[in-house]
Design a protein around this motif. Sequence first.
Motif, PDB file in Angstrom:
ATOM      1  N   TRP A  41       0.815  -1.260  -0.213  1.00 40.47           N
ATOM      2  CA  TRP A  41       0.040  -0.062   0.290  1.00 40.47           C
ATOM      3  C   TRP A  41       0.722   1.043  -0.115  1.00 40.47           C
ATOM      4  O   TRP A  41       0.533   2.091  -0.614  1.00 40.47           O
ATOM      5  N   ILE A  42       1.930   1.182   0.753  1.00 40.26           N
ATOM      6  CA  ILE A  42       2.874   2.523   0.814  1.00 40.26           C
ATOM      7  C   ILE A  42       3.370   2.576  -0.649  1.00 40.26           C
ATOM      8  O   ILE A  42       3.306   3.806  -1.312  1.00 40.26           O
ATOM      9  N   THR A  43       3.896   1.555  -1.156  1.00 42.56           N
ATOM     10  CA  THR A  43       4.327   1.758  -2.738  1.00 42.56           C
ATOM     11  C   THR A  43       3.351   2.190  -3.633  1.00 42.56           C
ATOM     12  O   THR A  43       3.515   3.054  -4.390  1.00 42.56           O
ATOM     13  N   GLY A  44       2.398   1.397  -3.554  1.00 43.48           N
ATOM     14  CA  GLY A  44       1.106   1.820  -4.507  1.00 43.48           C
ATOM     15  C   GLY A  44       0.561   3.073  -4.329  1.00 43.48           C
ATOM     16  O   GLY A  44       0.322   3.740  -5.523  1.00 43.48           O
ATOM     17  N   LEU A  45       0.350   3.678  -2.980  1.00 46.18           N
ATOM     18  CA  LEU A  45      -0.154   5.027  -2.990  1.00 46.18           C
ATOM     19  C   LEU A  45       0.974   6.066  -3.217  1.00 46.18           C
ATOM     20  O   LEU A  45       0.447   7.078  -3.789  1.00 46.18           O
ATOM     21  N   ILE A  46       2.134   5.719  -3.137  1.00 47.91           N
ATOM     22  CA  ILE A  46       3.238   6.768  -3.845  1.00 47.91           C
ATOM     23  C   ILE A  46       3.002   6.952  -5.351  1.00 47.91           C
ATOM     24  O   ILE A  46       2.829   8.166  -5.959  1.00 47.91           O
ATOM     25  N   PHE A  47       2.818   5.871  -6.224  1.00 45.85           N
ATOM     26  CA  PHE A  47       2.572   5.951  -7.569  1.00 45.85           C
ATOM     27  C   PHE A  47       1.138   6.395  -7.676  1.00 45.85           C
ATOM     28  O   PHE A  47       1.128   7.168  -8.812  1.00 45.85           O
ATOM     29  N   CYS A  48       0.178   6.143  -6.904  1.00 51.02           N
ATOM     30  CA  CYS A  48      -1.181   6.897  -7.014  1.00 51.02           C
ATOM     31  C   CYS A  48      -0.954   8.381  -6.765  1.00 51.02           C
ATOM     32  O   CYS A  48      -1.570   9.026  -7.604  1.00 51.02           O
ATOM     33  N   ASP A  79      -1.372  16.490 -10.445  1.00 51.66           N
ATOM     34  CA  ASP A  79      -0.690  16.954 -11.671  1.00 51.66           C
ATOM     35  C   ASP A  79       0.597  17.456 -11.818  1.00 51.66           C
ATOM     36  O   ASP A  79       1.576  17.294 -12.638  1.00 51.66           O
ATOM     37  N   THR A  80       0.893  18.168 -10.491  1.00 51.63           N
ATOM     38  CA  THR A  80       2.349  18.759 -10.445  1.00 51.63           C
ATOM     39  C   THR A  80       3.349  17.370 -10.151  1.00 51.63           C
ATOM     40  O   THR A  80       4.577  17.435 -10.816  1.00 51.63           O
ATOM     41  N   LEU A  81       2.966  16.549  -9.467  1.00 54.29           N
ATOM     42  CA  LEU A  81       3.842  15.262  -9.365  1.00 54.29           C
ATOM     43  C   LEU A  81       3.783  14.503 -10.784  1.00 54.29           C
ATOM     44  O   LEU A  81       5.020  14.008 -11.006  1.00 54.29           O
ATOM     45  N   HIS A  82       2.714  14.586 -11.376  1.00 57.60           N
ATOM     46  CA  HIS A  82       2.811  13.744 -12.578  1.00 57.60           C
ATOM     47  C   HIS A  82       3.631  14.374 -13.569  1.00 57.60           C
ATOM     48  O   HIS A  82       4.277  13.596 -14.476  1.00 57.60           O
ATOM     49  N   ASN A  83       3.578  15.742 -13.588  1.00 54.05           N
ATOM     50  CA  ASN A  83       4.340  16.354 -14.626  1.00 54.05           C
ATOM     51  C   ASN A  83       6.026  15.986 -14.570  1.00 54.05           C
ATOM     52  O   ASN A  83       6.751  16.244 -15.291  1.00 54.05           O
TER      53      ASN A  83
END
Length: 338
Positions: free
Chosen positions: A103-110, A116-120
């Motif tokens: 869950w920790i790793t998955g939520l980081i990717f989430c 949008d800031t992180l996604h960019n």
Amino acid sequence: MLAIDDVAESPIQGQLGNDSNGAANGKDEVYKGKNHPWAVNPATRLNHDTLINLIPTFGMILLTIAVNKSQWGQDFYRWLNANYTPFEINTWWIFGITTVQYWITGLIFCAFDMNDTLHNMVARFKIQPQRRITWAEYRQVFYVVAKNQLLMALPLSAASAYIAPRPTGLPLPGAWTTTWTYFVCLFFEEAGFFLVHRAVHSKRWYASVHKMHHQFQAPVAMASTYCTLTEHLFSNLLPIIAGLWLCDAHWSLAVMFFTSLQIGTLCTHSDYNIPGLYDALQHDWHHYSFTENFGPTGLFDRICGTDKNFKIWLKELKRRDAAGWKMNGRTELVDKTQ
């Protein structure tokens, strides 16, 4: 072994075809296959077929060796065995560690998917940038993942702890035992997953067992265990447990292997191929094309020839990179020399 014709029909089957052309035979011919909106940004391929994507694997092995050799590790296992039974360690501790880590790793990717800031920051590494998941879809993923963990992973941990518990006491495994156990278990996991995965792609089993997992043509990390309970048992869990049983692996090595594979499957389902993490191209192409790349590492796909179009398209993209083709938007490479 299933033949390609036995695989359930893909929404894009027939468009991939057999792209026998210059990209496949090395001649300077024009590529005549389908132009796939997949991994066209050269940044998405920096992590493919390089030693850099082995960092997580060897990092996990070295971390396990370091912990087991340290005084802290020795003291921790003395405390663990003094306060918990082997059944409790093999059931609750391994389930708790792997679940929290997932869950920790998955939520980081989430966070990188939805903010949008992180996604960019990582957008250039996104393999299928034309596809973004919604919060409604993510909520459904969370529900299914939690259900699979509680209704399948936890009971299986208890059953395994009762039938064949992993040794939990001292002495702890050394460097050689840790290393060979990892790679022997990896081979069994590769073989088991490949065979089960090919089977659930057959017309007989696909709709009832595996179709749910392919809801996401561009997967997200948390959806790596978005599947039916049946698939989670036979595809995701039993191939891992089989290798650990056959190696009679120590509990510390079971934790190492489970957490390593979970990080790996989260990365390879993330739709980001970030240098220094696990190579995501192999499995992402499976979600995109449906009929290729059934194994985790690609070993059995090479042997069985179920990666031909994958190799052809990557070779064509490499040719276009060398020829100076440029990105036109997010999903198309165009020849700027014409």
